[in-house]
Write a protein that holds these residues in place. Sequence first.
Motif, PDB file in Angstrom:
ATOM      1  N   ARG A 254       0.734  -0.923   0.097  1.00 35.59           N
ATOM      2  CA  ARG A 254       0.193  -0.113  -0.068  1.00 35.59           C
ATOM      3  C   ARG A 254       0.814   1.358   0.064  1.00 35.59           C
ATOM      4  NH1 ARG A 254      -4.889   1.770   1.437  1.00 35.59           N
ATOM      5  NH2 ARG A 254      -5.933  -0.266   1.474  1.00 35.59           N
ATOM      6  N   TYR A 255       1.934   1.490   0.753  1.00 31.42           N
ATOM      7  CA  TYR A 255       2.673   2.622   1.104  1.00 31.42           C
ATOM      8  C   TYR A 255       3.925   2.833  -0.018  1.00 31.42           C
ATOM      9  CZ  TYR A 255      -0.297   3.523   5.085  1.00 31.42           C
ATOM     10  OH  TYR A 255      -1.455   3.726   5.822  1.00 31.42           O
ATOM     11  N   ALA A 256       4.147   1.702  -0.572  1.00 29.36           N
ATOM     12  CA  ALA A 256       4.941   1.683  -1.586  1.00 29.36           C
ATOM     13  C   ALA A 256       4.335   1.927  -3.015  1.00 29.36           C
ATOM     14  CB  ALA A 256       5.946   0.588  -1.916  1.00 29.36           C
ATOM     15  N   GLY A 257       3.046   1.724  -3.120  1.00 31.81           N
ATOM     16  CA  GLY A 257       2.281   1.689  -4.322  1.00 31.81           C
ATOM     17  C   GLY A 257       2.642   0.537  -5.268  1.00 31.81           C
ATOM     18  N   ILE A 258       3.103  -0.918  -4.698  1.00 28.67           N
ATOM     19  CA  ILE A 258       3.441  -1.699  -5.504  1.00 28.67           C
ATOM     20  C   ILE A 258       2.439  -2.950  -5.145  1.00 28.67           C
ATOM     21  CG2 ILE A 258       5.121  -3.718  -5.360  1.00 28.67           C
ATOM     22  CD1 ILE A 258       7.167  -1.614  -4.482  1.00 28.67           C
ATOM     23  N   ASP A 259       2.180  -3.811  -6.372  1.00 21.81           N
ATOM     24  CA  ASP A 259       1.312  -4.715  -6.307  1.00 21.81           C
ATOM     25  C   ASP A 259       1.771  -5.682  -5.078  1.00 21.81           C
ATOM     26  OD1 ASP A 259      -0.987  -6.195  -8.196  1.00 21.81           O
ATOM     27  OD2 ASP A 259       0.489  -7.935  -7.468  1.00 21.81           O
ATOM     28  N   LYS A 260       0.793  -6.208  -4.537  1.00 20.00           N
ATOM     29  CA  LYS A 260       1.016  -7.250  -3.282  1.00 20.00           C
ATOM     30  C   LYS A 260       1.874  -8.408  -3.688  1.00 20.00           C
ATOM     31  CE  LYS A 260      -2.100  -7.133  -0.126  1.00 20.00           C
ATOM     32  NZ  LYS A 260      -3.316  -7.226   0.912  1.00 20.00           N
ATOM     33  N   GLU A 261       1.496  -9.041  -4.873  1.00 20.30           N
ATOM     34  CA  GLU A 261       2.167 -10.053  -5.378  1.00 20.30           C
ATOM     35  C   GLU A 261       3.699  -9.831  -5.364  1.00 20.30           C
ATOM     36  OE1 GLU A 261       0.905 -13.221  -6.053  1.00 20.30           O
ATOM     37  OE2 GLU A 261      -1.285 -12.501  -5.783  1.00 20.30           O
ATOM     38  N   LYS A 262       4.147  -8.769  -5.463  1.00 23.71           N
ATOM     39  CA  LYS A 262       5.531  -8.426  -5.797  1.00 23.71           C
ATOM     40  C   LYS A 262       6.260  -7.837  -4.667  1.00 23.71           C
ATOM     41  CE  LYS A 262       4.976  -7.331 -10.779  1.00 23.71           C
ATOM     42  NZ  LYS A 262       5.594  -6.532 -11.875  1.00 23.71           N
ATOM     43  N   VAL A 263       5.539  -7.981  -3.373  1.00 22.58           N
ATOM     44  CA  VAL A 263       6.213  -7.759  -2.121  1.00 22.58           C
ATOM     45  C   VAL A 263       6.508  -9.263  -1.331  1.00 22.58           C
ATOM     46  CG1 VAL A 263       5.911  -7.018   0.197  1.00 22.58           C
ATOM     47  CG2 VAL A 263       4.988  -5.833  -1.926  1.00 22.58           C
ATOM     48  N   ARG A 264       7.918  -9.490  -1.168  1.00 18.43           N
ATOM     49  CA  ARG A 264       8.239 -10.939  -0.645  1.00 18.43           C
ATOM     50  C   ARG A 264       8.387 -10.344   0.896  1.00 18.43           C
ATOM     51  NH1 ARG A 264      13.344 -13.273  -2.799  1.00 18.43           N
ATOM     52  NH2 ARG A 264      12.844 -14.819  -1.230  1.00 18.43           N
ATOM     53  N   ALA A 265       7.600 -10.885   1.785  1.00 19.50           N
ATOM     54  CA  ALA A 265       7.725 -10.875   3.241  1.00 19.50           C
ATOM     55  C   ALA A 265       8.180 -11.975   3.927  1.00 19.50           C
ATOM     56  CB  ALA A 265       6.133 -10.612   3.747  1.00 19.50           C
ATOM     57  N   HIS A 266       9.174 -11.589   4.751  1.00 15.32           N
ATOM     58  CA  HIS A 266      10.168 -12.471   5.504  1.00 15.32           C
ATOM     59  C   HIS A 266       9.849 -12.450   6.954  1.00 15.32           C
ATOM     60  CE1 HIS A 266      12.587 -13.121   1.635  1.00 15.32           C
ATOM     61  NE2 HIS A 266      12.508 -11.744   1.831  1.00 15.32           N
ATOM     62  N   ASN A 267       9.335 -13.565   7.597  1.00 11.95           N
ATOM     63  CA  ASN A 267       9.143 -13.523   8.983  1.00 11.95           C
ATOM     64  C   ASN A 267      10.295 -13.910   9.725  1.00 11.95           C
ATOM     65  OD1 ASN A 267       7.661 -12.668  11.343  1.00 11.95           O
ATOM     66  ND2 ASN A 267       5.828 -13.947  10.906  1.00 11.95           N
ATOM     67  N   THR A 268      10.481 -13.597  10.934  1.00 13.89           N
ATOM     68  CA  THR A 268      11.639 -13.966  11.797  1.00 13.89           C
ATOM     69  C   THR A 268      11.182 -14.405  13.189  1.00 13.89           C
ATOM     70  OG1 THR A 268      12.060 -11.513  12.715  1.00 13.89           O
ATOM     71  CG2 THR A 268      13.006 -12.058  10.641  1.00 13.89           C
ATOM     72  N   TYR A 269      12.055 -14.589  13.959  1.00 15.79           N
ATOM     73  CA  TYR A 269      11.507 -14.898  15.453  1.00 15.79           C
ATOM     74  C   TYR A 269      11.141 -13.532  16.053  1.00 15.79           C
ATOM     75  CZ  TYR A 269      13.640 -19.374  16.024  1.00 15.79           C
ATOM     76  OH  TYR A 269      13.840 -20.993  15.612  1.00 15.79           O
ATOM     77  N   LEU A 270      10.109 -13.599  16.796  1.00 17.78           N
ATOM     78  CA  LEU A 270       9.493 -12.384  17.585  1.00 17.78           C
ATOM     79  C   LEU A 270      10.362 -12.328  18.954  1.00 17.78           C
ATOM     80  CD1 LEU A 270       7.432 -13.095  15.507  1.00 17.78           C
ATOM     81  CD2 LEU A 270       5.822 -12.002  16.942  1.00 17.78           C
ATOM     82  N   GLY A 271      10.923 -11.194  19.483  1.00 20.30           N
ATOM     83  CA  GLY A 271      11.437 -11.256  20.682  1.00 20.30           C
ATOM     84  C   GLY A 271      10.435 -10.697  21.629  1.00 20.30           C
ATOM     85  N   GLY A 272       9.370 -11.529  21.623  1.00 21.62           N
ATOM     86  CA  GLY A 272       8.232 -11.012  22.838  1.00 21.62           C
ATOM     87  C   GLY A 272       7.020 -10.549  21.890  1.00 21.62           C
ATOM     88  N   GLY A 273       5.763 -10.765  21.869  1.00 21.26           N
ATOM     89  CA  GLY A 273       4.702 -10.010  21.299  1.00 21.26           C
ATOM     90  C   GLY A 273       3.878  -9.590  22.122  1.00 21.26           C
TER      91      GLY A 273
END
Length: 733
Positions: A374-393
């Motif tokens: 949304r904020y980069a104006g890029i198609d969602k299919e072209k955004v690679r999202a990498h999750n990591t460990y969370l240091g607490g949530g």
Amino acid sequence: MDAMLNVSRRRFLKTSGVAGGGLVFGFTLAGCSSSTPPIVRLEGDFVPNAFLQITSDSHVRFYCPRDEMGQGVSTGLATLVGEELDVAPWEMEILWAGVHADYANPEFGVQGTGGSTSIKAHYRQLRQVGANVRAVLLEAAASQLGRPVAHLATDGGHVVVDGQRIPYGQFVATAAALEPPVEAPLRRASEFKFIGKEFARIDALDKSTGAAEFGVDVDLPNLHHGVVRRCPVVGGTLQSYRADKARAVPGVTDIVEIGSGVAVVADRYWSAKKAAEALEVAWNLPELAGLGTEQLRADYLAGLDAEGDVADDRGDLEAGLAEADHVLENEYWAPYLAHAPMEPMNATVRIEGDEAEVWTGCQGIVAAQGLVARYAGIDKEKVRAHNTYLGGGFGRRATLTHVIEATQLAVATGKPIKVLWSREDDIQSGIYRPASLMRIKAGVDDAGRLTAWQAKRVGGNITPDTLRNMMPALLPGAVGEGAINWMVGLADGAFDGWVVDHSSVEGLYEDYDTANREVRHVTVNHGLPLTFWRSVGHSYTAFAKETMMDELAAKAGLDAVEFRLRNTQEKPRLHNVIQVAGERLRQWPRRAGRHLGFAAHSSFNTDVAEVAEVSVENGAIRVHEVLCVVDCGVAVNPDIVRAQMEGSVMYGLTAVLLGDLDLENGAIKQSNFHDYPILRMNEAPSVEVVIIDSAEEPTGVGEPGLPPIAPAVANAVFAATGQRLRSLPLKLA
């Protein structure tokens, strides 16, 4: 677009709500999830579904669909698959699932982790995955070996025939051509090898050696760091700034206005931080700037006299009060709280042309992908999202404004950007557990029977802010900010006149047998951003409910345990944990200067009773020991269940004894652990956890241990001093 926005009141109430601490979205929209296959196929491997991959060399990869924030979910979910696949969980490679509809949380309808739902939601599903894959491997082995399936067995990732052990990998090529069964038989509990057994967490070694990657660890070539100056009062906007001193700091490359304020970008975090502190900023302050804690509490007190909205109503309240031999009425206060997870908020974003990548540890990686798109104006299919460990949530990492900031800075500068919030940023510009003022009026007869229960809670609602934060992430970019604001406004209006946000009152009334009750809610919202905090509404309602129960027990001339037992005839699981904890309480060694308090509570489908041993010296409250009795159904890994109960007690005790956020001229006064302290090791009690043996399917464990600790301690303090403390944190006069 028009059809989507034509949301009637009836449809809104039917399709949105809060269940178990997680927001349930009752709609789906085209483009909300990637169509990219969740697992990249390797030559010679077997990918029977979105969760498992078995290679020709017998390597088993489990794509974990939930986010690991220290709660042990990766070990727990791998155990479910491994049990039926007949592969030890510690022999698998566990990878974080990418963004894909197959990884949606069945409890939420979207990809997210929270509300103590992970094991509960996936218990049958992932066991079935393992069973189906084991069945098709056996079928493939039978075909290759020319033997009936009935003559084959499995053990530890091998097919066993005539005493010979053959690795699964030798059958994956054949299995890939077969159709797996839909409902292969599951193991009986008596056959379990891993479920219900204790073994070390799979992530323990990597976390102990520093090999585990958290969001804060992410590094990229040419990475730059962004630090944002935000208005100290929520809702304020940037008026002007001078950046001469900031630009003079070595390493500073950019100074950029973004949606949340003004940001400094530098080649190192410390340079960006020092430069941001050197900015001379003027703000346009909102109306909230005149508010302090005393006025806030006065507004809540006035709210108690409002009629409010009905959350629950049964029987005849007036008749129930008339039946009572004793009627009590008390008020209870719980303040705003920050989450303060060990790892501060952070996100890394890299944009190259019409593609982008984001790295962050969050409670819903699909939301991170959506925000970058949304904020980069890029198609969602072209955004690679990498999750990591969370240091607490603890609920904090479901709100991703730091991802927005990193994206806006990456767009503005053309550089890969990491945004890291300081502890001060998170406490003073974060998102909070709502403050609450509660009034309970209840009646009891001399036989110890509750005859009436009337409760009212005053405070802000969580759901509108949750919608405000999640909708931009989950809705397509074509849905503009105006439409989102309209929908959030609908939610605000709904929870201030149409219906009660259940997370606001949950736990205030459900536990005890009451023929006559009335529960109301009065929305008083000063504009501080709100979100889920560990155990959500239960974190404050249990305090009010269980301290009132102790006072009612005294009026009826009964001890705390017996009174609760008489009023839980309709709640057998809760009744049982009260009974078990009560038996332990009666056997508790009495020590000079120490006193016991009792409380019980049901949350997230789990029942917990706790006993706190407390001493009071020179006005200081010290908790020495805690007993926690929990019925969470099948304990998939008892050691993790114990760890979650212990962690809940410690996190809860921080709030009970220390947790408090004050408003001063509309801004949060506290800033770091020197004035918003957490429980230290030398202050921590010993905690004994008793897990009820159960054959029922698992329920939540990440949050249910927290609610009973506040009233258990408060009730022990009364036993020690004769003072009833009805405000958190607990302070003696």
